[in-house]
Each structure stands twice: as structure tokens, then as C-alpha cells.
Design a protein around this motif. Structure first.
Motif, PDB file in Angstrom:
ATOM      1  N   LEU A   1      38.759  60.317  58.277  1.00 28.47           N
ATOM      2  CA  LEU A   1      39.127  59.433  59.392  1.00 28.47           C
ATOM      3  C   LEU A   1      39.090  57.973  58.937  1.00 28.47           C
ATOM      4  CD1 LEU A   1      39.806  60.182  62.317  1.00 28.47           C
ATOM      5  CD2 LEU A   1      37.489  59.530  62.945  1.00 28.47           C
ATOM      6  N   CYS A   2      38.061  57.633  58.205  1.00 26.60           N
ATOM      7  CA  CYS A   2      37.912  56.277  57.680  1.00 26.60           C
ATOM      8  C   CYS A   2      39.124  55.929  56.794  1.00 26.60           C
ATOM      9  CB  CYS A   2      36.609  56.200  56.884  1.00 26.60           C
ATOM     10  SG  CYS A   2      36.454  54.791  55.811  1.00 26.60           S
ATOM     11  N   THR A   3      39.527  56.879  55.945  1.00 21.73           N
ATOM     12  CA  THR A   3      40.659  56.653  55.038  1.00 21.73           C
ATOM     13  C   THR A   3      41.960  56.501  55.819  1.00 21.73           C
ATOM     14  OG1 THR A   3      39.540  57.960  53.351  1.00 21.73           O
ATOM     15  CG2 THR A   3      41.905  57.654  53.067  1.00 21.73           C
ATOM     16  N   VAL A   4      42.163  57.376  56.790  1.00 20.95           N
ATOM     17  CA  VAL A   4      43.411  57.334  57.574  1.00 20.95           C
ATOM     18  C   VAL A   4      43.508  56.012  58.342  1.00 20.95           C
ATOM     19  CG1 VAL A   4      44.645  58.389  59.517  1.00 20.95           C
ATOM     20  CG2 VAL A   4      43.618  59.841  57.762  1.00 20.95           C
ATOM     21  N   ILE A   5      42.431  55.632  59.012  1.00 22.40           N
ATOM     22  CA  ILE A   5      42.467  54.383  59.807  1.00 22.40           C
ATOM     23  C   ILE A   5      42.692  53.183  58.887  1.00 22.40           C
ATOM     24  CG2 ILE A   5      41.086  52.855  61.278  1.00 22.40           C
ATOM     25  CD1 ILE A   5      39.715  55.408  62.380  1.00 22.40           C
ATOM     26  N   SER A   6      41.954  53.152  57.774  1.00 21.10           N
ATOM     27  CA  SER A   6      42.099  52.024  56.843  1.00 21.10           C
ATOM     28  C   SER A   6      43.524  51.966  56.300  1.00 21.10           C
ATOM     29  CB  SER A   6      41.123  52.172  55.671  1.00 21.10           C
ATOM     30  OG  SER A   6      39.819  52.284  56.140  1.00 21.10           O
ATOM     31  N   PHE A   7      44.087  53.131  55.978  1.00 18.78           N
ATOM     32  CA  PHE A   7      45.448  53.185  55.438  1.00 18.78           C
ATOM     33  C   PHE A   7      46.454  52.701  56.469  1.00 18.78           C
ATOM     34  CE2 PHE A   7      49.461  55.318  54.443  1.00 18.78           C
ATOM     35  CZ  PHE A   7      49.607  55.034  53.095  1.00 18.78           C
ATOM     36  N   LEU A   8      46.299  53.156  57.699  1.00 16.46           N
ATOM     37  CA  LEU A   8      47.257  52.761  58.733  1.00 16.46           C
ATOM     38  C   LEU A   8      47.183  51.266  59.032  1.00 16.46           C
ATOM     39  CD1 LEU A   8      47.027  55.775  61.233  1.00 16.46           C
ATOM     40  CD2 LEU A   8      48.764  55.336  59.493  1.00 16.46           C
ATOM     41  N   LEU A   9      45.990  50.688  58.851  1.00 18.78           N
ATOM     42  CA  LEU A   9      45.837  49.255  59.136  1.00 18.78           C
ATOM     43  C   LEU A   9      46.684  48.396  58.196  1.00 18.78           C
ATOM     44  CD1 LEU A   9      42.012  49.010  59.928  1.00 18.78           C
ATOM     45  CD2 LEU A   9      43.875  48.274  61.419  1.00 18.78           C
TER      46      LEU A   9
ATOM     47  N   ILE B   1      55.941  48.672  63.015  1.00 17.65           N
ATOM     48  CA  ILE B   1      56.148  50.120  63.114  1.00 17.65           C
ATOM     49  C   ILE B   1      57.385  50.567  62.327  1.00 17.65           C
ATOM     50  CG2 ILE B   1      57.463  49.984  65.284  1.00 17.65           C
ATOM     51  CD1 ILE B   1      54.862  52.665  64.603  1.00 17.65           C
ATOM     52  N   GLU B   2      58.377  49.632  62.205  1.00 20.77           N
ATOM     53  CA  GLU B   2      59.613  49.990  61.488  1.00 20.77           C
ATOM     54  C   GLU B   2      59.305  50.323  60.032  1.00 20.77           C
ATOM     55  OE1 GLU B   2      59.287  47.079  63.122  1.00 20.77           O
ATOM     56  OE2 GLU B   2      60.427  47.559  64.934  1.00 20.77           O
ATOM     57  N   GLN B   3      58.463  49.481  59.409  1.00 19.30           N
ATOM     58  CA  GLN B   3      58.100  49.714  58.004  1.00 19.30           C
ATOM     59  C   GLN B   3      57.366  51.045  57.856  1.00 19.30           C
ATOM     60  OE1 GLN B   3      58.638  47.550  55.120  1.00 19.30           O
ATOM     61  NE2 GLN B   3      58.078  49.523  54.203  1.00 19.30           N
ATOM     62  N   PHE B   4      56.501  51.318  58.850  1.00 16.48           N
ATOM     63  CA  PHE B   4      55.731  52.569  58.794  1.00 16.48           C
ATOM     64  C   PHE B   4      56.665  53.776  58.890  1.00 16.48           C
ATOM     65  CE2 PHE B   4      53.453  56.006  60.995  1.00 16.48           C
ATOM     66  CZ  PHE B   4      52.476  56.258  60.040  1.00 16.48           C
ATOM     67  N   ILE B   5      57.660  53.672  59.836  1.00 16.87           N
ATOM     68  CA  ILE B   5      58.592  54.798  60.014  1.00 16.87           C
ATOM     69  C   ILE B   5      59.459  54.980  58.762  1.00 16.87           C
ATOM     70  CG2 ILE B   5      60.594  55.596  61.369  1.00 16.87           C
ATOM     71  CD1 ILE B   5      59.202  54.277  63.821  1.00 16.87           C
ATOM     72  N   THR B   6      59.860  53.855  58.166  1.00 14.59           N
ATOM     73  CA  THR B   6      60.658  53.929  56.930  1.00 14.59           C
ATOM     74  C   THR B   6      59.880  54.648  55.831  1.00 14.59           C
ATOM     75  OG1 THR B   6      61.633  51.809  57.514  1.00 14.59           O
ATOM     76  CG2 THR B   6      61.942  52.541  55.237  1.00 14.59           C
ATOM     77  N   ASP B   7      58.598  54.223  55.623  1.00 15.24           N
ATOM     78  CA  ASP B   7      57.767  54.833  54.566  1.00 15.24           C
ATOM     79  C   ASP B   7      57.437  56.290  54.898  1.00 15.24           C
ATOM     80  OD1 ASP B   7      57.861  52.534  53.177  1.00 15.24           O
ATOM     81  OD2 ASP B   7      55.729  52.028  53.338  1.00 15.24           O
ATOM     82  N   LEU B   8      57.337  56.562  56.195  1.00 16.97           N
ATOM     83  CA  LEU B   8      57.048  57.943  56.607  1.00 16.97           C
ATOM     84  C   LEU B   8      58.244  58.844  56.299  1.00 16.97           C
ATOM     85  CD1 LEU B   8      54.767  59.547  58.062  1.00 16.97           C
ATOM     86  CD2 LEU B   8      56.010  59.197  60.185  1.00 16.97           C
ATOM     87  N   SER B   9      59.441  58.314  56.613  1.00 16.24           N
ATOM     88  CA  SER B   9      60.648  59.119  56.359  1.00 16.24           C
ATOM     89  C   SER B   9      60.941  59.219  54.870  1.00 16.24           C
ATOM     90  CB  SER B   9      61.845  58.543  57.126  1.00 16.24           C
ATOM     91  OG  SER B   9      61.999  57.187  56.794  1.00 16.24           O
ATOM     92  N   ASN B  10      60.518  58.203  54.094  1.00 14.05           N
ATOM     93  CA  ASN B  10      60.711  58.252  52.632  1.00 14.05           C
ATOM     94  C   ASN B  10      59.664  59.146  51.952  1.00 14.05           C
ATOM     95  OD1 ASN B  10      62.805  56.494  52.816  1.00 14.05           O
ATOM     96  ND2 ASN B  10      61.612  54.677  52.255  1.00 14.05           N
TER      97      ASN B  10
END
Lengths: 291, 325
Positions: free
Chosen positions: A148-156, A163-172
């Protein structure tokens, strides 16, 4: 209560025949109890304090602005590299190491220190079931907390880029690939450190001594010759880092082990230490006066 | 009886008893208990001895929490290495006043039963029943940390009896209990013993052990000093037994009791209708006295041992020995 209520046996209890159904129920009971202790008891406070550190740090950097108004991360590539450093130094070196030390040392040594291990030892539970149940519970707690710590830190790290950059990296597939590797490190690191600290918790009266020794060994792993590096847990997990880290001019560089070696190595270490723990537990005597 | 039959008989007895054979426990150079040979039968057995006598060590060995340095132990024919069978039939209320941090009374008992391997529904039923047995139903959801000394003692007792063991080992179980709770708990022990189970109790409160025990085991400095029922121990000590005779002709009897060789002392009761005598051979005295009563036509209301208590035996075997050394 009247005297007539008092009788030795009122409810007919079923005969417990040792075998898989009973072992499974015992394992589940131990797992549930130990998971609760590791995540929600007073002893979990230190873990929550540890996992808050990288989250606070990442939050501070994510919302920090330079003089020209741009974000401290500057670019997403730079942000990922900064997270890589934070993960390597803070999450692996501090959170994962000390957190697992806290969780797994407490599994047996903590109960000896608070004089409650005899409640387990007085039950008709096979020592194998007890050790495996406790280990799996500790592992589950460690994976949930540090994952959980890793996921939250990564998402930060995506906060400044939107959100656009996140969606782009998620789709890539970048998010899945990087986060997957970081979480893989959390799982393997928890398996390795957890197994070691559970066993040292059974073997050493003062749990600080093995923690300090293992910490020293792990800190020095980068200058160890290749033949000795294989005896450090960090050797097996650092090879999984999605962004390789520079370990400085003194580091003895060796090729990281293949993924399958890391996985088999940590499973092997876990199995070995669990077997040792079972052996020690079977010979354990409850003499609290010596603790 | 041939040797095989004797072995079978011993084995059958061992299947119903706690058997300790030449059992010793040393902590390094420090003696815990030494060369204890003992067979504890169903019923209530009191374990008595001064501090440091080895009572808790012996109980911990019997409960499988510590391993003997030498000798063998079996409980109902099962050795402690047979973990599942051994601990399934045994309940132990330890002297340790400690509990898992933050746990409430209900979860403490229910978790114990779940670890035993009971299904959740059975565990819940047994938990409720046990909490009722020890009068803790109302306090069940409170943290054990907030319990009084007596409540903590009762919840430990509940943990020991919740799975309905055949052997119940209790280290100082009456500590901290008020008189009402003591009476209830003693009644519970008696009901266990009456249903053919073994109850082993250690206590410093001698008159309570005396009251509830069918047999006693006396330990001192790690050694077994005496064991058995009180009459046997009394006669084995070699001390003159004190006998009380209630009769309206007490004075006449007192004048003649010294005709028996083994009578060493006679003392009138303050009301003049009773007589205390001391005899070095109680069995011989009872036999000879009976025929005397018939010959002389005395009327005897009652007659029996007057000092057959653990305290008297304890005084003789342990306190006097310690003073002498």
C-alpha cells in the motif's frame, strides 16, 4: 450463576481427529489472529509510522514548486527516477527492512516478551502449522502495509502531471510494468527479511542484535565481493528495480540475478528458515523468568 | 500373574493416570525437581510445598511446557511429543498473569478453541458455556487488561477448561478469588474430578488443598517428600497420630489407654466428654481399642484421626525438617 449451572461438561464436543480439515481450521485461526495483531494492535504503530515516511516525502515533493512555478519533478521521467531513488533508499532500506523486522520478530519473540506464547503452546496445534500460520500472516500483513505504501507513493508522482499522463502511462503499460516490479520487490523482500527475522526472533533473546547484524550486512552488500553478495537479500531484490540505481564509486558491480533466481532464492530461503523455526519451536521451553 | 500381564496392567493404569518415572529437571546447575516417581490418578490431587519446592516446575513439565532433563512422562498414556493428542486432553491454568495485548475475554476463549481446531459454531457455544461457568458472561466483551485480579484468574481458568480436557492442571488457581468465587471454582473442580478426570492443584493455602484434595503430593527443595492419601502419609511419617474419642466415659478410658504399648499421650477434652490420644501405631490401636470397648462396655459416640490434615503433615515433613537443618 447458581451452583446447579456448574458442571464439568454440558455441551457435547466433537472429537477432533488430527488431519487436513483440523489443520486447515487451525491454520486459518492462527492466520486471522496474527494478521489482526500485525495490522491492528499496538505493535503495528511502528509499521504505520514507517510507511507514512515515503508517503509524506512523496507528497511534499509532488506539491513542491520551484521559483518559476514548475514542479520539483520537472518531467515524468525525472519523477520516475526520483521515485526509484526513494524506493531504493527509503522503502527497501528502511521501511521494508525495519517493518519486516518489527512484524516478524514479534511473531514469536514478542509473545515471549509479553509472556503469552504459552497459550499457543498449550493448544493441540502441530508446531509446523503454528509456524506456517504465523509466517503467512506476517507476510500478508507486510505485503498489504508495504505494498500500500508503495502504491500510494508511486501514484503521488503523477500528481503534478495530471490524470492524462497517468492514463497515457497506464495504457502504455509503464505503470503496470514499474508498479508490478516495485510490488514484486516488496513481496520478495518481505518473504526474505520476514523469514530471517522470524527465525532470529526464536533464536535470540535480544531481537535487536540480529536486526543490527543483518542491517549492517545488507548496508555493506554493495562493497561485498560477488561470492558474498549472494548471501544478502538485497542482491536478489535490487535486480528487479525498473530503473537501475547507481550505487556509487566503491560498489562492486555484478550482474543482477535472473528473475527466476530471485524468486526461487526467496522461496528457498523462506522454506529453509520456516523449517529451522519449526525445529527450534519443537524444542522451545517456556521459562519466562529468563526473558 | 506373569510378566506380560503385569506390563499390561501397568499400561492400562498408565492410560488413565499421569505417570512420571524418575523425572528430573535441571536449569543448568540449578535443580528444578529431582528423580520424581509419581502416578497421579483421577480425582483431585493437591501439590503442596514451600516456595522454590519445584511445584511450578513439576506442573510445567507435566503440562509439556518444559522438557525433563531426565526420566519419562506420560499423561493418559500419551507423551508430550505427540503434540495433538497430548494437548487436546490437557488444560493448564498457569501462574503467569499475562495475556495477548488488548484482547477481550470472549475472543481470548474463542481464539483458544479455534486454534484447537473446533469449528466456529462449536467454538462460540463452548465459549459462552465456559464464560458462564466462571461467571464472566457480562464482562466477556471487556478487554482482559481492565479485569480485576480475580477476573483474570477466572478467565485463565476458562481458557484451561474451555475444551473440556480430561486432565486439568491448576497452578495456584484460587489466588485473588473472593470467598464466593472460591466456593464456585472448588465446586467446578469437584465436578471435574467426579466425572473421572484428573485435577492437579498447587496452592499455598493449605487448608483449601486439604478441603478439596483426595490425595496430596508434598515437594520440598525439588524432591518428592510424600504422596498419597492423607492417612497413608500420616502413617508413613512415623509421627504419633492424634486420635479423638468422643465418649461420656472419657475419663475411664483415659485411665486405661496406657495399657496399649503404642499410646504415648492422652489428654482430656475441655468439656470432659472427649479424649485426645497419641498413638505410634494407629491401626494397632484401633484394633485393640475396639475389643477393649466391647469388653468394658464403653459407649463411644465417635472416634477418628484429629490431626490428619495437610497442615499437620506439612508441619512435620517440611517445616520441622527445615528448622532442623
Amino acid at each position: 450463576m447458581s451452583a446447579s449451572d456448574l458442571s464439568a461438561d454440558t455441551i457435547e464436543i466433537p472429537q477432533l481427529v488430527p488431519g487436513l480439515p483440523v489443520w486447515r481450521r487451525q491454520l486459518m485461526a492462527i492466520f486471522r489472529i496474527e494478521l489482526g495483531k500485525a495490522m491492528f494492535s499496538r505493535r503495528a504503530f511502528s509499521c504505520y509510522a514507517l510507511i507514512s515516511m515515503p508517503i509524506i516525502l512523496m507528497t511534499a515533493v509532488a506539491f513542491d514548486e520551484t521559483r518559476d512555478g514548475s514542479n520539483a519533478f520537472a518531467s515524468i521521467e525525472n519523477a520516475q527516477r526520483i521515485f526509484g531513488y526513494i524506493f531504493s533508499a527509503l522503502i527497501i532500506g528502511t521501511v521494508l527492512f525495519l517493518g519486516n523486522a518489527a512484524i516478524f520478530t514479534a511473531l514469536f519473540r514478542g509473545e515471549m516478551l509479553d509472556r503469552s506464547i504459552h497459550y499457543y503452546l498449550l493448544t493441540p496445534v502441530r508446531r509446523e502449522v503454528l509456524v506456517i500460520g504465523k509466517y503467512i500472516a506476517g507476510l500478508a500483513a507486510a505485503i498489504v502495509l508495504f505494498g500500500l505504501c508503495t502504491v500510494i507513493s508511486f501514484l503521488l508522482l503523477y500528481v503534478p502531471f495530471g490524470i492524462e499522463q497517468f492514463i497515457t502511462d497506464l495504457s502504455n503499460g509503464i505503470v503496470v510494468q514499474q508498479l508490478g516490479l516495485y510490488l514484486g520487490i516488496v513481496v520478495l523482500g518481505s518473504m526474505g527479511y520476514g523469514a530471517v527475522f522470524m527465525t532470529t526472533g526464536l533464536l535470540f533473546r535480544n531481537p535487536l542484535i540480529p536486526i543490527i547484524v543483518v542491517a549492517g550486512w545488507e548496508m555493506l552488500h554493495f562493497i561485498l565481493p560477488p561470492a558474498l553478495k549472494v548471501f544478502s537479500i538485497i542482491y536478489y531484490i535490487k535486480g528487479l528495480l525498473p530503473i537501475p540505481m547507481d550505487e556509487g564509486p566503491l560498489a562492486v558491480i555484478v550482474a543482477p540475478p535472473p528473475l527466476w533466481v530471485s524468486i526461487v532464492g526467496m522461496f528457498g530461503l523462506s522454506a529453509l528458515t520456516v523449517v529451522i523455526s519449526i525445529f527450534v519451536l519443537k524444542r522451545l521451553e517456556v521459562r519466562y523468568t529468563e526473558e | 500373574m506373569n510378566k506380560a500381564q503385569a506390563v499390561d496392567r501397568d499400561s492400562e493404569a498408565g492410560d488413565k493416570n499421569i505417570v512420571l518415572h524418575d523425572l528430573s529437571k535441571f536449569y543448568g546447575d540449578v535443580l528444578g525437581v529431582n528423580r520424581i516417581g509419581l502416578e497421579i490418578e483421577p480425582g483431585i490431587t493437591g501439590l503442596v510445598g514451600p516456595n522454590g519446592a519445584g511445584k511450578s516446575t513439576l506442573m510445567n513439565v507435566i503440562a509439556g511446557l518444559i522438557t525433563p532433563t531426565r526420566g519419562q512422562l506420560s499423561v493418559l498414556g500419551v507423551s508430550p511429543s505427540q503434540t495433538e493428542k497430548f494437548f487436546g486432553q490437557l488444560g493448564y491454568c498457569t501462574q503467569y498473569d499475562s495475556f495477548p495485548a488488548g484482547i477481550n475475554g470472549y475472543d481470548f476463549i474463542c481464539n483458544t478453541l479455534l486454534i484447537h481446531g473446533f469449528e466456529r459454531a462449536t467454538a462460540k457455544k463452548l465459549t459462552n458455556q465456559t464464560l458462564e461457568q466462571v461467571s464472566l458472561t457480562e464482562a466477556a466483551k471487556r478487554s482482559v487488561d481492565s479485569y480485576s485480579k480475580g477476573m483474570r484468574q477466572r478467565i485463565k481458568l476458562a481458557q484451561a477448561i474451555c475444551h473440556q480436557p480430561d486432565v486439568l492442571i491448576l497452578d495456584e488457581p484460587l489466588n485473588g478469588l473472593d470467598p464466593m468465587a472460591r466456593a464456585q471454582v472448588i465446586e467446578l473442580f469437584r465436578s471435574f474430578a467426579d466425572s473421572g478426570k484428573i485435577v492437579l492443584i498447587s496452592s499455598q493455602i493449605l487448608h483449601e488443598v486439604d478441603l478439596i484434595s483426595d490425595r496430596v503430593v508434598l515437594l520440598n527443595s525439588g524432591y518428592l517428600v510424600a504422596e498419597g492419601d492423607l492417612t497413608n502419609i500420616q502413617s508413613e511419617t512415623g509421627e504419633p497420630m492424634k486420635i479423638f474419642i468422643r465418649s461420656s466415659q472419657a475419663a475411664a478410658i483415659a485411665a486405661q489407654v496406657f495399657e496399649f504399648d503404642h499410646v504415648v499421650e492422652a489428654q482430656m477434652h475441655y468439656d470432659g466428654e472427649g479424649l485426645f490420644i497419641r498413638s505410634t501405631n494407629a491401626d494397632a490401636f484401633f484394633l485393640a481399642f475396639n475389643s477393649h470397648v466391647v469388653d468394658k462396655g464403653w459407649t463411644i459416640e465417635s472416634m477418628g484421626p484429629a490431626d490428619e490434615t495437610i497442615e499437620a503433615i506439612y508441619q512435620h515433613l517440611i517445616v520441622e525438617t527445615q528448622v532442623a537443618t
